[in-house]
Write a protein that holds these residues in place. Structure first.
Motif, PDB file in Angstrom:
ATOM      1  N   LEU A  15       0.643  -1.345  -0.321  1.00 19.77           N
ATOM      2  CA  LEU A  15      -0.293  -0.049  -0.081  1.00 19.77           C
ATOM      3  C   LEU A  15       1.013   1.483  -0.059  1.00 19.77           C
ATOM      4  CD1 LEU A  15      -2.683  -1.321   2.837  1.00 19.77           C
ATOM      5  CD2 LEU A  15      -3.198  -1.182  -0.016  1.00 19.77           C
ATOM      6  N   ILE A  75      -7.796  -4.899  -0.798  1.00 14.87           N
ATOM      7  CA  ILE A  75      -6.183  -5.163  -1.409  1.00 14.87           C
ATOM      8  C   ILE A  75      -6.566  -5.113  -3.029  1.00 14.87           C
ATOM      9  CG2 ILE A  75      -5.734  -7.529  -0.604  1.00 14.87           C
ATOM     10  CD1 ILE A  75      -2.602  -5.656  -0.009  1.00 14.87           C
ATOM     11  N   PHE A  78      -7.694  -2.248  -4.603  1.00 18.46           N
ATOM     12  CA  PHE A  78      -6.386  -1.482  -4.954  1.00 18.46           C
ATOM     13  C   PHE A  78      -5.408  -1.859  -6.105  1.00 18.46           C
ATOM     14  CE2 PHE A  78      -2.272  -0.739  -3.550  1.00 18.46           C
ATOM     15  CZ  PHE A  78      -1.982   0.461  -3.227  1.00 18.46           C
ATOM     16  N   CYS A 105      -7.099   1.533   0.033  1.00 25.82           N
ATOM     17  CA  CYS A 105      -6.075   1.571   0.727  1.00 25.82           C
ATOM     18  C   CYS A 105      -6.300   2.255   1.900  1.00 25.82           C
ATOM     19  CB  CYS A 105      -4.851   3.113   0.087  1.00 25.82           C
ATOM     20  SG  CYS A 105      -3.005   2.792   0.988  1.00 25.82           S
ATOM     21  N   TRP A 109      -6.065   0.140   6.082  1.00 23.78           N
ATOM     22  CA  TRP A 109      -5.389   0.097   7.048  1.00 23.78           C
ATOM     23  C   TRP A 109      -5.990   0.761   8.253  1.00 23.78           C
ATOM     24  CZ3 TRP A 109      -0.144   1.607   8.222  1.00 23.78           C
ATOM     25  CH2 TRP A 109       0.555   1.603   7.587  1.00 23.78           C
ATOM     26  N   SER A 167       1.015  -5.603  -4.867  1.00 22.55           N
ATOM     27  CA  SER A 167      -0.581  -6.237  -4.290  1.00 22.55           C
ATOM     28  C   SER A 167      -1.300  -6.861  -3.868  1.00 22.55           C
ATOM     29  CB  SER A 167      -1.467  -5.063  -4.579  1.00 22.55           C
ATOM     30  OG  SER A 167      -1.314  -3.403  -4.577  1.00 22.55           O
TER      31      SER A 167
END
Length: 412
Positions: A15, A75, A78, A105, A109, A167
């Motif tokens: 990320l 993810i 992403f 992203c 987190w 990723s």
């Protein structure tokens, strides 16, 4: 640390590459997209804007979803958006792609941080979060200079493809190594109760400190590549290596900060932000000296990431009553700085003050952050009337919203 925490650190690496690689790609993107360097630098802010919006939004939206399934979905999206960025035909599409790709992203987190602290005791929160932040640090060491190298030799789009590949590797780790975490037996707290943390002055002060500390450093770092070539007089071939030094400093800073922040939280905050201020002023004064600029780049990496575990842990301490939003709020706060810092840097450049002026502007932000941290410490020692503050061995103390020591609790 549980193995799953290190897998989250690996994911943070993937990320982090997307957010930070632009620092080494600003010149080639500006040339290819036919825009100015300050406008190309706003692509960093574009990602940060998506993080600010996406972190709390997705943290709440995924509250009742299984944690592992949520991480896998985020993810995956992403990675796909990185590929879309590589294929962007113009600046407007690339800008929009940066904002959109930041949403998953940010969600990752927020959820990942909550998962990490749920698996360790309260006294180890900073260390667990330091593992995730360490993924960002390694991203600086490897991916940012690698992105600059790819941008110079294979075009800037190749860096986006590389992030997509990273990723995919992280996705495999999440699928195979992150345990399936059950939903809580009790219903999640109502959203209005979670949002109530924003009435706590310590939460608001933590947001301000985080945004100002991060923004000050990235005000200068976002335009470090043109500063190195146009002010310091270094050849373009040096840029990736110097950016790598920032990343090495980040690894060193994260390691030290993560080990001492649990016991000396405010000590880390005050010394780290003070050091960043000194290094930024020195960078502004000695930017024309190549050797000084290289050394100061490394030191900025150390000081910036030395404070990061403490900034994260502090938010989870003061917002412990709403763990769903604690990680999201920290992510949003960091990216408020990552939005404001590059914007302020671009503003002073557009005012024809030169690339070195970004360091002066960054120092002004960190000075404000230092004052805000000092105020938070004073209020921690002298709580509002009627508040009862539990005694803590950590320098950061506790507030009424902080959980008691023992096992961490989380909405995970």
């Amino acid at each position: 640390m549980p193995l799953a925490v290190y897998i989250l650190g690996l994911s943070a690496f993937a990320l982090g590459t997307s957010e930070f690689m632009l620092s080494g790609l600003v010149p080639p993107i500006a040339e290819d997209m036919n825009v100015s360097i300050p406008r190309a630098g706003l692509l960093i802010s574009a990602f940060a804007i998506g993080m600010v919006v996406g972190a709390p939004l997705l943290a709440v939206a995924t509250l009742r979803l299984p944690r592992k399934t949520t991480l896998i979905a985020l993810i995956t999206v992403f990675g796909l958006r990185q590929m879309a960025g590589a294929l962007a035909p113009n600046y407007a599409v690339l800008f929009a792609s940066r904002v959109i790709s930041a949403l998953p992203c940010a969600g990752f987190w927020a959820v990942g941080a909550a998962v990490a602290i749920a698996m360790v005791p309260v006294g180890s929160r900073a260390r667990a979060l330091a593992v995730m932040i360490g993924g960002l640090s390694i991203a600086n060491v490897l991916r940012v200079p690698a992105g600059a190298f790819l941008g110079e030799h294979l075009g800037w789009a190749s860096a986006f493809w590389a992030v997509g590949l990273a990723s995919a590797i992280a996705l495999v780790g999440v699928v195979t190594r992150i345990p399936r975490i059950p939903l809580p037996e009790t219903r999640p707290r109502p959203l209005k109760n979670e949002v109530a943390i924003y009435r706590d002055r310590q939460v608001l002060l933590s947001i301000a400190v985080t945004a100002l500390a991060a923004g000050g450093v990235f005000c200068a770092f976002s335009y470090l590549a043109p500063l190195l070539t146009d002010v310091s007089g270094l050849d373009e071939a040096w840029v990736s290596g110097v950016l790598g030094l920032f990343g090495i400093g980040a690894v060193v800073g994260t390691t030290i900060g993560g080990r001492v922040a649990d016991a000396h939280l405010f000590g880390v905050l005050l010394t780290g932000i003070s050091a960043s201020t000194v290094f930024l002023v020195a960078l502004a004064l000695f930017a024309s000296n190549p050797a000084a600029t290289i050394v100061l780049t490394f030191l900025l990496g150390v000081s910036a990431f030395y404070t990061a575990p403490a900034l994260n842990a502090r938010m989870f301490n003061v917002a412990g009553a709403a763990p769903t939003l604690a990680g999201a709020t920290t992510t949003a706060a960091f990216n408020l700085g990552n939005t404001g810092g590059p914007w302020l840097g671009g503003t002073v450049i557009d005012a024809n003050l030169g690339f070195a002026s970004t360091a002066w502007a960054g120092a002004a932000m960190t000075v404000l952050g230092l004052g805000t941290a000092a105020l938070a410490l004073r209020l921690t020692k002298r709580p509002a009337p009627g508040h009862v503050v539990a005694r803590s061995r950590g320098a950061g103390g506790t507030t009424p919203s902080e959980p008691a020591r023992g096992k961490a609790t989380s909405s995970c």
